[in-house]
Scaffold this active site. Structure first.
Site, mmCIF file in Angstrom:
data_model
loop_
_atom_site.group_PDB
_atom_site.id
_atom_site.type_symbol
_atom_site.label_atom_id
_atom_site.label_comp_id
_atom_site.label_asym_id
_atom_site.label_seq_id
_atom_site.Cartn_x
_atom_site.Cartn_y
_atom_site.Cartn_z
ATOM 1 N N HIS A 262 -9.871 -6.428 2.289
ATOM 2 C CA HIS A 262 -9.002 -5.993 1.388
ATOM 3 C C HIS A 262 -9.326 -4.231 1.878
ATOM 4 O O HIS A 262 -8.490 -3.340 2.085
ATOM 5 C CB HIS A 262 -9.438 -6.187 0.166
ATOM 6 C CG HIS A 262 -8.438 -5.170 -0.998
ATOM 7 N ND1 HIS A 262 -7.304 -5.797 -1.432
ATOM 8 C CD2 HIS A 262 -8.625 -3.986 -1.602
ATOM 9 C CE1 HIS A 262 -6.850 -4.721 -2.468
ATOM 10 N NE2 HIS A 262 -7.696 -3.597 -2.237
ATOM 11 N N GLU A 263 -10.624 -3.950 1.691
ATOM 12 C CA GLU A 263 -11.098 -2.422 1.672
ATOM 13 C C GLU A 263 -10.980 -1.980 2.944
ATOM 14 O O GLU A 263 -10.686 -0.707 3.086
ATOM 15 C CB GLU A 263 -12.351 -2.242 1.024
ATOM 16 C CG GLU A 263 -13.016 -2.727 -0.491
ATOM 17 C CD GLU A 263 -11.888 -2.060 -1.380
ATOM 18 O OE1 GLU A 263 -11.627 -1.030 -1.324
ATOM 19 O OE2 GLU A 263 -11.852 -2.710 -2.310
ATOM 20 N N HIS A 266 -7.366 -0.624 3.228
ATOM 21 C CA HIS A 266 -7.475 0.786 2.653
ATOM 22 C C HIS A 266 -8.297 1.810 3.684
ATOM 23 O O HIS A 266 -7.410 2.891 3.837
ATOM 24 C CB HIS A 266 -8.395 0.849 1.376
ATOM 25 C CG HIS A 266 -7.598 0.161 0.013
ATOM 26 N ND1 HIS A 266 -6.347 0.981 -0.414
ATOM 27 C CD2 HIS A 266 -7.989 -0.581 -0.847
ATOM 28 C CE1 HIS A 266 -6.061 0.176 -1.385
ATOM 29 N NE2 HIS A 266 -7.150 -0.634 -1.686
ATOM 30 N N GLU A 292 -2.183 0.274 -1.727
ATOM 31 C CA GLU A 292 -2.590 -1.070 -2.094
ATOM 32 C C GLU A 292 -1.738 -1.844 -1.121
ATOM 33 O O GLU A 292 -2.258 -2.990 -0.988
ATOM 34 C CB GLU A 292 -2.225 -1.202 -3.605
ATOM 35 C CG GLU A 292 -2.816 -2.363 -4.123
ATOM 36 C CD GLU A 292 -4.415 -2.479 -4.193
ATOM 37 O OE1 GLU A 292 -5.186 -1.568 -3.807
ATOM 38 O OE2 GLU A 292 -4.990 -3.621 -4.105
HETATM 39 ZN ZN ZN Z 1 -7.080 -1.919 -3.112
#
Ligand code: ZN
Length: 498
Positions: A262-263, A266, A292
């Site tokens: 997830h990160e 980003h 996001e």
């Molecule tokens: Zn996030």
């Protein structure tokens, strides 16, 4: 003054602001990762002093006048946008005195410490007086900034340009109507998918080894660094210095893995913005929902597929033979997609995730309009988890205190998480038509996917708002039907729901 001189002045000022912001964000990263807690009081005072200094640089009467003048000129798409974003941001900040800004910053820093202590001690009442102050302060700030607008709408717009309660209401009522019944059925069909082996003992030193393998596979290398924090996050300190964090849980390997993926999603956004936007708001003001969407895209729409794990799973098995040697790839992939109502948002599966957001949205909205009070807010929280997810909240630590966001007065931020998931699903629908994701992952060509996302989404930073970027990438404005359809189809199949 000549226009070219004005632009030069603007550029110089932006550079100064960006320098302060970079130094401050490095200290914040440090605070949330490695800095000793005992130093927090002195550190908070220094940070508050420094944010006051940054304010002095930023709120500059000459620049305010200059932006006013420049906003009447046609300077071309990029400069027009830079002027617009700077003007918007300055109009907000300059509504407050330096002392007020410093006071507000100090409140959030002290609240973070109170939240941290409350969470450790599983005691909402330690955080309650701070939360009350944070809501009041943010509500008053919103009214001061725009007395003609609903204060919560002001907050929503901060995180997603042009989003309002009216628009979120429509989105969340669709989520509520379409997903809650399916979640309740799946909670009764837990025998369909076995994910028990994901909760066996996974020693942290070996998890760290796998994290290295994973980051290498994702090509998160020289331009990034991963630390450990209470709550995983990404800090794009600069384009080639992107910091992410994860947290390790010995009995939940999936949580570590998916927070890293997830990160990294980003991080790619921060890394792949065109370098010509360094120092500008076009780099700094990327839509939260769009941001996001990129983390969700990688985490869920890529990271939870069998093709993503083809190359990686044997390496995971090798590190943890005691837990995984008899688990096939297919069973592993079923397990990482399992759905069950759970307490902690960051560990929630894709299907129940938006309900965690819905609950936070309803509470924020309620406290802002006065229909919900901060007193005993943990009970309101617990009741909503019972009503929507059929689950009993066992502690404040895993309940109302689980997220860091409210300690920073980031009201209006949570809804963008659900919005981002939905944007990601809409994007997936297009990407699938344009790229052969399965063969690309099978050939360890992850880089091609990142190049695709760079071109379609990342490169332009905040040159446009999310709807424009989305329309350019998918030929359609935001449409949550892709998200709802994706979830209903995937989970009905996985749990054999007719
Ligand atoms: Zn996030």
């Amino acid at each position: 003054m000549e226009t070219s001189k004005m632009i030069e002045k603007l550029k110089e000022w932006q550079k100064q602001c960006a320098a302060y912001s970079m130094v401050l964000s490095t200290v914040y990263y440090d605070k949330e990762t490695i800095a000793p807690k005992m130093g927090s009081e002195y550190r908070n005072n220094v940070l508050s002093y420094m944010s006051g200094e940054a304010y002095n640089i930023e709120v500059n009467e000459e620049i305010i006048k200059l932006l006013d003048e420049l906003s009447n000129k046609d300077l071309g798409e990029e400069l027009n946008r830079e002027v617009y974003l700077n003007k918007k941001s300055l109009e907000n900040i300059s509504k407050f005195t330096k002392e007020e800004v410093m006071e507000f910053d100090k409140l959030t820093l002290d609240s973070w410490d109170a939240w941290y202590k409350a969470k450790k001690e599983n005691n909402y009442s330690i955080f309650e007086p701070y939360l009350k102050k944070l809501f009041e302060a943010q509500r008053n700030r919103s009214i001061r900034r725009n007395p003609n607008k609903n204060p919560y709408d002001v907050c929503l717009d901060d995180y997603e340009e042009s989003m309002t309660m009216e628009k979120y209401e429509e989105f969340f009522s669709l989520i509520k109507r379409e997903l809650i019944p399916l979640i309740k059925i799946i909670n009764t069909k837990q025998n369909e998918v076995d994910d028990s082996f994901l909760h066996k003992y996974y020693p942290i030193d070996k998890q760290k080894k796998f994290a290295e393998v994973l980051l290498h596979y994702l090509r998160f290398e020289d331009w990034g660094y991963m630390g450990i924090s209470e709550h995983p996050f990404t800090d794009g300190i600069s384009r080639n210095d992107v910091r992410i964090t994860t947290s390790y849980d010995e009995y939940n390997i999936a949580s570590t893995i998916f927070s890293i993926i997830h990160e990294t999603g980003h991080a790619y956004y921060e890394h792949q913005v065109d370098e010509k936007y360094d120092d500008t708001k076009i780099r700094q003001c990327i839509s939260s929902g769009m941001h996001e969407s990129q983390s969700r895209f990688l985490e869920n729409y890529i990271g939870r597929t069998e093709s993503f794990w083809n190359v990686l799973y044997p390496k995971l098995q090798e590190l943890f033979p005691e837990n995984l040697k008899d688990v096939t790839l297919t069973d592993f992939v079923r397990a990482i997609n399992a759905s069950k109502s759970s307490l902690v948002r960051t560990e929630a599966d894709e299907l129940t995730y938006p309900i965690h957001i819905l609950i936070r949205y309803e509470i924020e909205k309620g406290v802002f309009d006065g229909s919900i009070s901060c007193e005993n807010l943990n009970e309101v929280w617990n009741k909503k988890y019972k009503d929507y997810l059929d689950i009993d909240v066992s502690s404040d630590t895993d309940g109302i205190l689980q997220d860091v966001h409210w300690s920073g007065a980031s009201f209006g931020y949570f809804p963008t998480y659900a919005l981002g998931s939905a944007i990601g699903a809409q994007l997936l629908n297009t990407v699938k038509k344009e790229l052969d994701i399965d063969s690309l992952l099978a050939n360890d060509e992850f880089v091609k996917l990142e190049e695709y996302l760079k071109e379609k989404i990342h490169f332009d930073g905040a040159l446009h708002d999310y709807n424009y970027i989305l329309k350019r990438a998918t030929n359609e404005e935001f449409n949550p039907k892709y998200y709802i359809e994706y979830l209903k189809e995937k989970y009905s199949k996985l749990y054999n729901v007719k």
